[in-house]
Design a protein around this motif. Structure first.
Motif, mmCIF file in Angstrom:
data_model
loop_
_atom_site.group_PDB
_atom_site.id
_atom_site.type_symbol
_atom_site.label_atom_id
_atom_site.label_comp_id
_atom_site.label_asym_id
_atom_site.label_seq_id
_atom_site.Cartn_x
_atom_site.Cartn_y
_atom_site.Cartn_z
ATOM 1 N N LEU A 156 1.763 40.582 58.102
ATOM 2 C CA LEU A 156 1.781 39.007 58.296
ATOM 3 C C LEU A 156 3.081 38.582 59.241
ATOM 4 O O LEU A 156 4.024 39.409 59.342
ATOM 5 C CB LEU A 156 1.821 38.191 56.925
ATOM 6 C CG LEU A 156 0.697 38.809 56.057
ATOM 7 C CD1 LEU A 156 1.135 38.072 54.669
ATOM 8 C CD2 LEU A 156 -0.613 38.114 56.676
ATOM 9 N N PRO A 157 3.007 37.328 59.597
ATOM 10 C CA PRO A 157 4.350 37.018 60.685
ATOM 11 C C PRO A 157 5.582 37.088 59.641
ATOM 12 O O PRO A 157 6.736 36.885 60.211
ATOM 13 C CB PRO A 157 3.893 35.579 61.138
ATOM 14 C CG PRO A 157 2.447 35.619 61.046
ATOM 15 C CD PRO A 157 1.980 36.480 59.813
ATOM 16 N N THR A 158 5.367 37.311 58.391
ATOM 17 C CA THR A 158 6.668 37.350 57.563
ATOM 18 C C THR A 158 6.986 38.693 57.509
ATOM 19 O O THR A 158 7.955 39.004 56.545
ATOM 20 C CB THR A 158 6.477 36.895 56.287
ATOM 21 O OG1 THR A 158 5.182 37.296 55.685
ATOM 22 C CG2 THR A 158 6.200 35.301 56.393
ATOM 23 N N PHE A 159 6.219 39.854 57.882
ATOM 24 C CA PHE A 159 6.499 41.253 58.026
ATOM 25 C C PHE A 159 6.103 41.634 56.773
ATOM 26 O O PHE A 159 6.429 42.815 56.273
ATOM 27 C CB PHE A 159 8.211 41.444 58.207
ATOM 28 C CG PHE A 159 8.505 41.063 59.698
ATOM 29 C CD1 PHE A 159 8.274 42.420 60.503
ATOM 30 C CD2 PHE A 159 9.183 40.087 59.893
ATOM 31 C CE1 PHE A 159 8.917 41.890 61.983
ATOM 32 C CE2 PHE A 159 9.752 39.793 61.195
ATOM 33 C CZ PHE A 159 9.384 40.747 62.268
ATOM 34 N N GLN A 160 5.573 40.944 55.724
ATOM 35 C CA GLN A 160 4.774 41.456 54.598
ATOM 36 C C GLN A 160 3.401 42.182 55.018
ATOM 37 O O GLN A 160 2.671 41.652 55.880
ATOM 38 C CB GLN A 160 4.548 40.315 53.655
ATOM 39 C CG GLN A 160 5.968 39.757 53.004
ATOM 40 C CD GLN A 160 5.677 38.483 52.360
ATOM 41 O OE1 GLN A 160 5.121 37.353 53.009
ATOM 42 N NE2 GLN A 160 5.576 38.490 51.052
ATOM 43 N N LEU A 161 3.157 42.923 54.059
ATOM 44 C CA LEU A 161 1.680 43.683 54.164
ATOM 45 C C LEU A 161 0.947 42.695 53.583
ATOM 46 O O LEU A 161 0.882 42.111 52.399
ATOM 47 C CB LEU A 161 1.582 45.027 53.163
ATOM 48 C CG LEU A 161 2.092 46.260 54.331
ATOM 49 C CD1 LEU A 161 3.512 46.225 54.822
ATOM 50 C CD2 LEU A 161 1.506 47.526 53.305
ATOM 51 N N PRO A 162 -0.367 42.503 54.262
ATOM 52 C CA PRO A 162 -1.187 41.227 53.620
ATOM 53 C C PRO A 162 -1.625 41.171 52.214
ATOM 54 O O PRO A 162 -1.754 40.350 51.605
ATOM 55 C CB PRO A 162 -2.571 41.438 54.589
ATOM 56 C CG PRO A 162 -1.958 41.868 55.810
ATOM 57 C CD PRO A 162 -1.011 42.899 55.461
ATOM 58 N N SER A 163 -1.955 42.538 51.632
ATOM 59 C CA SER A 163 -2.391 42.688 50.462
ATOM 60 C C SER A 163 -1.244 42.720 49.216
ATOM 61 O O SER A 163 -1.458 42.861 48.099
ATOM 62 C CB SER A 163 -3.397 43.964 50.147
ATOM 63 O OG SER A 163 -4.496 43.955 51.335
ATOM 64 N N TYR A 164 -0.016 43.193 49.598
ATOM 65 C CA TYR A 164 1.010 43.611 48.834
ATOM 66 C C TYR A 164 2.319 42.858 49.563
ATOM 67 O O TYR A 164 3.254 43.092 50.163
ATOM 68 C CB TYR A 164 1.322 45.010 49.017
ATOM 69 C CG TYR A 164 0.216 45.723 48.653
ATOM 70 C CD1 TYR A 164 -0.216 46.006 47.424
ATOM 71 C CD2 TYR A 164 -0.415 46.378 49.862
ATOM 72 C CE1 TYR A 164 -1.346 47.021 47.032
ATOM 73 C CE2 TYR A 164 -1.574 47.248 49.451
ATOM 74 C CZ TYR A 164 -2.145 47.443 48.027
ATOM 75 O OH TYR A 164 -3.178 48.169 47.872
ATOM 76 N N PRO A 165 2.315 41.563 48.636
ATOM 77 C CA PRO A 165 3.587 40.719 49.217
ATOM 78 C C PRO A 165 5.021 41.182 48.809
ATOM 79 O O PRO A 165 5.815 40.752 49.400
ATOM 80 C CB PRO A 165 3.329 39.277 48.320
ATOM 81 C CG PRO A 165 2.607 39.736 46.982
ATOM 82 C CD PRO A 165 1.548 40.942 47.565
ATOM 83 N N ASN A 166 4.919 42.226 48.059
ATOM 84 C CA ASN A 166 6.413 42.711 47.855
ATOM 85 C C ASN A 166 6.799 44.093 48.582
ATOM 86 O O ASN A 166 7.862 44.807 48.515
ATOM 87 C CB ASN A 166 6.578 42.998 46.466
ATOM 88 C CG ASN A 166 5.599 44.131 45.935
ATOM 89 O OD1 ASN A 166 4.325 44.453 46.191
ATOM 90 N ND2 ASN A 166 5.857 45.190 45.105
ATOM 91 N N VAL A 167 5.677 44.215 49.899
ATOM 92 C CA VAL A 167 6.088 45.415 50.651
ATOM 93 C C VAL A 167 6.272 44.893 51.873
ATOM 94 O O VAL A 167 5.268 44.099 52.555
ATOM 95 C CB VAL A 167 4.950 46.150 50.752
ATOM 96 C CG1 VAL A 167 5.040 47.363 51.647
ATOM 97 C CG2 VAL A 167 4.752 46.935 49.215
ATOM 98 N N GLY A 210 1.709 48.541 43.602
ATOM 99 C CA GLY A 210 1.515 47.745 42.163
ATOM 100 C C GLY A 210 0.444 46.680 42.595
ATOM 101 O O GLY A 210 0.102 46.349 43.520
ATOM 102 N N ASP A 211 -0.042 46.127 41.373
ATOM 103 C CA ASP A 211 -1.068 44.962 41.531
ATOM 104 C C ASP A 211 -0.214 43.820 41.468
ATOM 105 O O ASP A 211 0.784 43.498 40.889
ATOM 106 C CB ASP A 211 -1.860 45.036 40.399
ATOM 107 C CG ASP A 211 -2.825 46.184 40.333
ATOM 108 O OD1 ASP A 211 -3.130 46.847 41.426
ATOM 109 O OD2 ASP A 211 -3.261 46.547 39.172
ATOM 110 N N SER A 212 -0.716 42.758 42.454
ATOM 111 C CA SER A 212 -0.064 41.510 42.533
ATOM 112 C C SER A 212 1.337 41.497 42.703
ATOM 113 O O SER A 212 1.980 40.552 42.062
ATOM 114 C CB SER A 212 -0.436 40.691 41.306
ATOM 115 O OG SER A 212 -2.064 40.675 41.131
ATOM 116 N N GLY A 213 1.997 42.283 43.472
ATOM 117 C CA GLY A 213 3.451 42.363 43.853
ATOM 118 C C GLY A 213 4.264 42.935 42.437
ATOM 119 O O GLY A 213 5.375 42.202 42.467
#
Length: 404
Positions: free
Chosen positions: A282-293, A100-103
């Motif tokens: 990212l260091p938070t384990f998130q995918l850079p382009s998808y903050p909810n993944v 999805g777009d923007s999380g």
């Protein structure tokens, strides 16, 4: 009027992968989610949890009744605490992901055509392994047939060649020597020493001495052409044998690929992956382009050796904390504005020490911990920690299933 959400209104957290890491995360979330607001879906390619730590002993013989003790079905018992009655298991392989777009959520497309919607997605799909650990995915009966076929193959073989001298080849050699002590077993490895240069030469040489003491032949700095194949079954072994790249003649009647794992990420688009097929995070384990993944475990692009202990004990606590932080921030500010990297609530991963415990059958082994000057531990401690039981006693606490 009640404010309780219906199932369709709840935030859906989807975890893909029910291995040691995926189940550790599921259990961590089970005590923290709000069951009136969130629900969890576990998706796995197999209908059963495969305890990979014990899988090499499992495919060599029927010792310790591992087929019953280490292969646990998924079901209602998988979801405990606040997830009891608030979790769902889906058996299926992910073919692709619609982001999805923007999380704002997305969808998984499974191999059977089923579509699974998510608000938060966690990828813990682990590794793809060569035979004999390439367990089928369609049914438990197919898994059992695979295990019995491998046992018969090892029992029938007169001379076994293991192609790859990492932990997989080393531990398989130890299991084979426990059951077939007089059967010739050879490990061929491209590197000048066993394992890889993450570990100091002193440890790698110690490992070689330990495995050779069991009667295993070790060929270093050498290879066979067939080792480049994805699979080498017994029927593919030429009667004339092999000539190695260094000119040595080998005549095994069973060749087993043991060159290690590959990240199970073929369902993701290439722009999310590194050149090795690992997921960029990212260091938070998130995918850079998808903050909810989120992604963790063997599949992440992080400079460290992969292993179950890292996923369960070092990745999982931070992923669980960050999923809960994301939920809180998204509820307060809207998913599109969530930035865990800038949040004081986030847990950032900076890596962990390198460690490895290599079993050499049930009563031997050697380990390395990269602390202080680098500590090598011997057989009695490896036997106590891993080799004797392969941590079988921990499985019911992970799966929620108690074998009869």
């Amino acid at each position: 009027m009640s404010s309780k959400k219906t199932d369709s209104e709840k935030t859906t957290i989807v975890i893909v992968g029910g291995g040691i890491g995926g189940l550790a995360l599921l259990n961590a979330l089970s005590t923290n989610i709000n069951p009136e607001k969130q629900t969890v879906v576990l998706v796995d390619a197999r209908p059963t949890h495969m305890h990979l730590i014990s899988s090499l002993r499992l495919v060599v013989s029927d010792a310790d009744d591992l087929l019953n003790k280490a292969v646990h079905p998924y079901g209602d018992h998988t979801f405990r605490n606040k997830l009891s009655g608030n979790g769902t298991f889906i058996h299926g392989s992910v073919n692709s992901v619609k982001f999805g777009d923007s999380g704002n959520g997305g969808e998984l497309i499974l191999d059977n055509g089923e579509i699974v919607a998510y608000d938060i997605l966690v990828l813990a799909t682990g590794s793809s392994w060569p035979r004999p650990l390439g367990f089928p995915t369609d049914s438990r009966s197919a898994i059992e047939e695979h295990i019995l076929a491998r046992r018969a193959e090892f029992s029938k073989a007169k001379d076994i060649l293991l192609v790859g001298g990492g932990s997989l080849g080393l531990e398989l050699a130890g299991e084979l020597k426990d059951v077939f002590p007089s059967k010739p077993v050879t490990i061929i490895h491209r590197e000048p020493l066993l394992l890889n240069d993450t570990y100091p030469d002193k440890f790698r040489i110690t490992v070689q001495k330990k495995v050779e003491a069991r009667g295993v032949t070790v060929l270093l700095g050498d290879a066979i052409t067939a080792s480049d194949a994805s699979d080498v079954s017994a029927s593919q072994v030429p009667e004339s044998g092999f000539v190695t790249e260094q000119g040595k003649k080998l005549n095994p009647d069973l060749v087993v690929p043991t060159w290690g794992n590959r990240p199970n990420t073929s369902y993701l688009p290439s722009d999310l992956l590194s050149s090795t097929g690992h997921v960029k995070i990212l260091p938070t384990f998130q995918l850079p382009s998808y903050p909810n993944v989120f992604a963790f475990g063997d599949i992440i692009d992080w400079k460290e050796q992969k292993g179950a202990a890292k996923a369960a004990f070092f990745h999982t606590p931070k992923v669980a904390k960050n999923v809960m932080a994301y939920l809180d921030l998204a509820e307060a500010a809207g998913a599109s504005s969530v930035d865990l990297m800038a949040s004081k609530k986030s847990a950032k991963y900076t890596g962990c020490m390198e460690m490895i415990m290599i079993t050499n059958g049930k009563a031997r082994g050697v380990g390395y911990f990269n602390i202080l000057w680098g500590i090598i531990i011997g057989g009695w401690l490896i036997t106590l920690l891993k080799a004797k039981t392969l941590m079988i006693g921990r499985i019911p606490s992970q799966t929620g299933f108690t074998p009869k």
